[in-house]
Design a protein around this motif. Sequence first.
Motif, PDB file in Angstrom:
ATOM      1  N   LYS A   5       0.820  -1.223   0.000  1.00  0.00           N
ATOM      2  CA  LYS A   5       0.000   0.000   0.000  1.00  0.00           C
ATOM      3  C   LYS A   5       0.852   1.269   0.000  1.00  0.00           C
ATOM      4  O   LYS A   5       0.528   2.232  -0.682  1.00  0.00           O
ATOM      5  N   GLU A   8       2.015   1.777  -3.410  1.00  0.00           N
ATOM      6  CA  GLU A   8       0.884   2.192  -4.249  1.00  0.00           C
ATOM      7  C   GLU A   8       0.610   3.681  -4.080  1.00  0.00           C
ATOM      8  O   GLU A   8       0.342   4.381  -5.063  1.00  0.00           O
ATOM      9  N   VAL A   9       0.686   4.169  -2.848  1.00  0.00           N
ATOM     10  CA  VAL A   9       0.462   5.595  -2.583  1.00  0.00           C
ATOM     11  C   VAL A   9       1.538   6.426  -3.285  1.00  0.00           C
ATOM     12  O   VAL A   9       1.222   7.412  -3.968  1.00  0.00           O
ATOM     13  N   THR A  12       1.067   6.340  -7.072  1.00  0.00           N
ATOM     14  CA  THR A  12      -0.091   7.141  -7.470  1.00  0.00           C
ATOM     15  C   THR A  12       0.217   8.631  -7.375  1.00  0.00           C
ATOM     16  O   THR A  12      -0.161   9.400  -8.266  1.00  0.00           O
ATOM     17  N   PHE A  55      -5.877  12.066  -7.218  1.00  0.00           N
ATOM     18  CA  PHE A  55      -5.354  11.030  -6.316  1.00  0.00           C
ATOM     19  C   PHE A  55      -6.500  10.221  -5.722  1.00  0.00           C
ATOM     20  O   PHE A  55      -6.473   8.991  -5.724  1.00  0.00           O
ATOM     21  N   PHE A  59      -6.729   6.377  -6.672  1.00  0.00           N
ATOM     22  CA  PHE A  59      -6.334   5.437  -5.621  1.00  0.00           C
ATOM     23  C   PHE A  59      -7.513   4.613  -5.107  1.00  0.00           C
ATOM     24  O   PHE A  59      -7.372   3.418  -4.862  1.00  0.00           O
TER      25      PHE A  59
END
Length: 163
Positions: A5, A8-9, A12, A55, A59
């Motif tokens: 995660k 991923e943040v 993104t 975002f 996301f």
Amino acid sequence: MPKNKFQEVIFTIIMVFFMVYAMICYNISLNTGSMTNRVFLDAFHELVIMGPIAFILDFFLVSKLAFGCAMRMVDFKNCHPFSRILAISVPSVAFMCPLMSLAATILFKDAGNQFVAVWLQTTAFNFPMAFFWQLIYAGPIVRFIFRHIFPEKENAKGTAATM
């Protein structure tokens, strides 16, 4: 590419910056009728607004939809990495472009009773730029940056160390 995660943040955030900033520059140029150095500075004012919107949409909604579409298009275990990238990128643009054009129409265009027409026109103008910018420039640049922030060796060691 992202393995957890946190990654991923970060991925993104980087992708949002490259895509949204370029699309804002493009739209300012369309609205003013020319590309000038001033556009690059003016775009930062809108980026503060459009970046968080992009975002949140990407996301929490679009990335999941795009990944779901990609899983139906290609076999992730047996396909070439480029096929995987295309299978995720194309639906991502297909979902994000109308959504971000909707946000821009609401926030920056005085559409009045022509709202639907202005939104559709904005989407139609934005889609070719978003599609090719994502596939040819932003996607490769962001993946390059991400690979240098999170090298695969480090990811493999981190994964093995936590097992």
